[in-house]
Design an enzyme around this catalytic site. Structure first.
Site, PDB file in Angstrom:
ATOM      1  N   LYS A   1      -1.531 -18.578  -4.919  1.00 23.43           N
ATOM      2  CA  LYS A   1      -1.243 -18.007  -6.237  1.00 23.43           C
ATOM      3  C   LYS A   1      -1.599 -18.977  -7.350  1.00 23.43           C
ATOM      4  O   LYS A   1      -2.161 -18.589  -8.377  1.00 23.43           O
ATOM      5  CB  LYS A   1       0.233 -17.609  -6.315  1.00 23.43           C
ATOM      6  CG  LYS A   1       0.572 -16.465  -5.351  1.00 23.43           C
ATOM      7  CD  LYS A   1       2.067 -16.372  -5.096  1.00 23.43           C
ATOM      8  CE  LYS A   1       2.380 -15.275  -4.081  1.00 23.43           C
ATOM      9  NZ  LYS A   1       3.801 -15.273  -3.672  1.00 23.43           N
TER      10      LYS A   1
ATOM     11  N   GLU B   1      -3.322  -8.502 -10.981  1.00 29.74           N
ATOM     12  CA  GLU B   1      -1.984  -8.942 -11.397  1.00 29.74           C
ATOM     13  C   GLU B   1      -1.063  -9.110 -10.195  1.00 29.74           C
ATOM     14  O   GLU B   1      -0.248 -10.028 -10.126  1.00 29.74           O
ATOM     15  CB  GLU B   1      -1.394  -7.897 -12.358  1.00 29.74           C
ATOM     16  CG  GLU B   1      -0.022  -8.219 -12.866  1.00 29.74           C
ATOM     17  CD  GLU B   1      -0.030  -9.364 -13.861  1.00 29.74           C
ATOM     18  OE1 GLU B   1      -0.557  -9.199 -14.956  1.00 29.74           O
ATOM     19  OE2 GLU B   1       0.500 -10.439 -13.513  1.00 29.74           O
TER      20      GLU B   1
ATOM     21  N   GLY C   1      15.104 -10.421   6.583  1.00 32.04           N
ATOM     22  CA  GLY C   1      13.800  -9.888   6.216  1.00 32.04           C
ATOM     23  C   GLY C   1      13.180 -10.606   5.030  1.00 32.04           C
ATOM     24  O   GLY C   1      12.168 -10.163   4.489  1.00 32.04           O
TER      25      GLY C   1
ATOM     26  N   GLY D   1       0.815  -1.212   0.000  1.00 35.65           N
ATOM     27  CA  GLY D   1       0.000   0.000   0.000  1.00 35.65           C
ATOM     28  C   GLY D   1       0.843   1.253   0.000  1.00 35.65           C
ATOM     29  O   GLY D   1       0.573   2.216  -0.739  1.00 35.65           O
TER      30      GLY D   1
END
Lengths: 315, 315
Positions: B205, B130, B187, B12
């Protein structure tokens, strides 16, 4: 959409053959000697049979193609350099009469890009040309979706004939002449293979990529081009001892276009095999995107043409 | 287009950050505790700074996002399974009020696909997603351009965390727990890495891919899923002796969805390294198309969201 196809070689015939599957109608197809034209949709099978039998696709005057009612001109005549004729005039005519144009013919897009865009600006129609770069591989639509400004460079292998030859030379330790003859027997290289082996075909595609990235400014004469005709089998052996091989690699950026044989890691992404093509797009925010697939062939290239038709707005 | 972004995580925030570069305006962004809303365009930098400082993106009630004037809802809240809430209701609300929706959130698309399509059919708005499959890699737009009917299957590596772990295990001869800890330090794996290492993320997915190919009919519970947590280092050593390695591979077709560890050729296309993803599309007329690139990351996924925005029709 109603398609008028000019050019009945491998690509033109495959577009006619597959159009129905993609929901489109063929209202005209023309080769140099004749045309089949029908505003209600031509008999595609009949036209393809006539062509397969050595005749023209039809008995009408080819010029009547432009007089029929159509939405999209599919320009699939052979690529020509310099003035890119007769392809350029076909495109011009369609745009000036407010039709869309989808090109498989590289000539106008590589050699007269700014003129095409100017004609498009004055037309209700749009031009698209995915099929001119990398056959079935959706290179240009990927750049379009990223937005061209977000793509900094394109690199890769865009000529399957040269790639096949180099792959076979490395795999079998054979020399260039021998493998070229093999490629011609297989139909992978043409009787006159010049544009494929001297790098011109790949250069045209990278010029088109540079024009898309920079919005014009490039033609074939701006490209630095070297082909594969002088590569001895020993060069590939030497490369292999070092875990490398040789591929005809092109690069396009806003700074220019270069095509030539390069050493690449034997198992790396650029060492595609056989007639396969690959394009690596360097992007500002998404790292490196690789697209590989079949870069040539009637049906393969036709899928790119028909993808483009699917992305055109209603007229 | 005017974007209302719900969700202020990596994706976002990156969408807000890059929107201007793609020619779009952010009129609202909301996280779970607040929102920044301005019909004339919010102060993106200010909102991102507040978030970076540990606060909410804004002081407005998050519900006010839906009341502002916008064109596209960007749904970027965390993926949830089963009822896919609150994401599904966000999408429903936007479509029922004739707005477009672009999702990065996999939940609604994997778990309630047919309901989304039904809402879309009754709306002036369209949905695109997408970003839910393969981050920056344009998988779904490639299928869309080929037309889904022309694509018979999709196979590949769609989870970067699992792929990174397997790559490191093979490269260093380390065991799973050790490499997982390394991935978390970098990370690349989250504090709770379950969905990445147990195959759920990849399965979502591939379920989305199967829904696109078959126009619905699949949800997560239909997938056969196995993760990487039980692979011993010795399995990778054994594979290497045979010129192979192990990758978490998914497959989607109209017949179903499977995800699990597979032996693949060490130097083959599926043996992508690190966090890279790859999708191979099998097509009817164009052979096999490979797309690889960065499958995750804020900016990477944001480029997919913004590509989708660029393909939406004017409302």
């Amino acid at each position: 959409m109603r398609l008028a196809i000019v050019g009945a070689g491998d690509v033109g015939r495959s577009v006619a053959d597959l159009a129905g599957e993609y929901g489109h109608e063929v209202v005209a197809i023309a080769d140099s000697s004749g045309a089949s034209v029908d505003a209600d949709g031509i008999d595609v099978e009949g036209a393809l049979e006539r062509k397969a039998g050595g005749e023209s696709v039809g008995t009408a005057d080819p010029a009547t193609l432009f007089e029929t009612d159509y939405d999209v001109l599919v320009e699939a005549t052979p690529t020509t350099l310099g003035d890119a004729e007769p392809g350029f005039t076909h495109v011009e005519r369609a745009l000036e009469t407010d039709h869309h144009v989808v090109l498989a013919n590289k000539g106008p897009v590589a050699e007269r890009y700014e003129e095409l865009r100017a004609l498009e600006a004055d037309s209700a129609g749009s031009i698209r040309f995915e099929a001119t770069v990398g056959g079935a591989i959706p290179v240009l639509s990927t750049i379009e979706d990223c937005t061209p400004q977000a793509v900094t460079a394109a690199r890769g292998v865009l000529n399957g004939t040269a790639n096949f030859i180099l792959t076979r030379m490395a795999a079998e330790g054979l020399d260039y002449e021998h493998v070229l003859a093999e490629a011609q027997d297989l139909g992978v290289a043409e009787a006159d293979p010049t544009f494929d082996v001297d790098g011109t075909d790949a250069a045209l595609k990278f010029v088109i990529l540079a024009n898309v990235l920079a919005d014009g400014g490039f033609s074939l004469e701006d490209a630095t081009v070297e082909g594969i005709q002088d590569i001895p089998g020993s060069a590939l052996e030497l490369a292999a001892e070092d875990g490398r091989t040789i591929r005809l690699i092109g690069e396009a950026s806003r700074d220019g276009v270069r095509v030539g044989p390069r050493l690449v890691p034997e198992n790396g992404a650029l060492a595609v095999t056989g007639t396969r093509n690959i394009v690596q797009l360097e992007t500002k925010h998404a790292g490196s995107l690789h697209n590989s697939g079949r870069g040539a062939g009637g049906p393969e290239t036709a899928t790119a043409v028909l993808s483009d038709v699917g992305r055109l707005p209603e007229l």
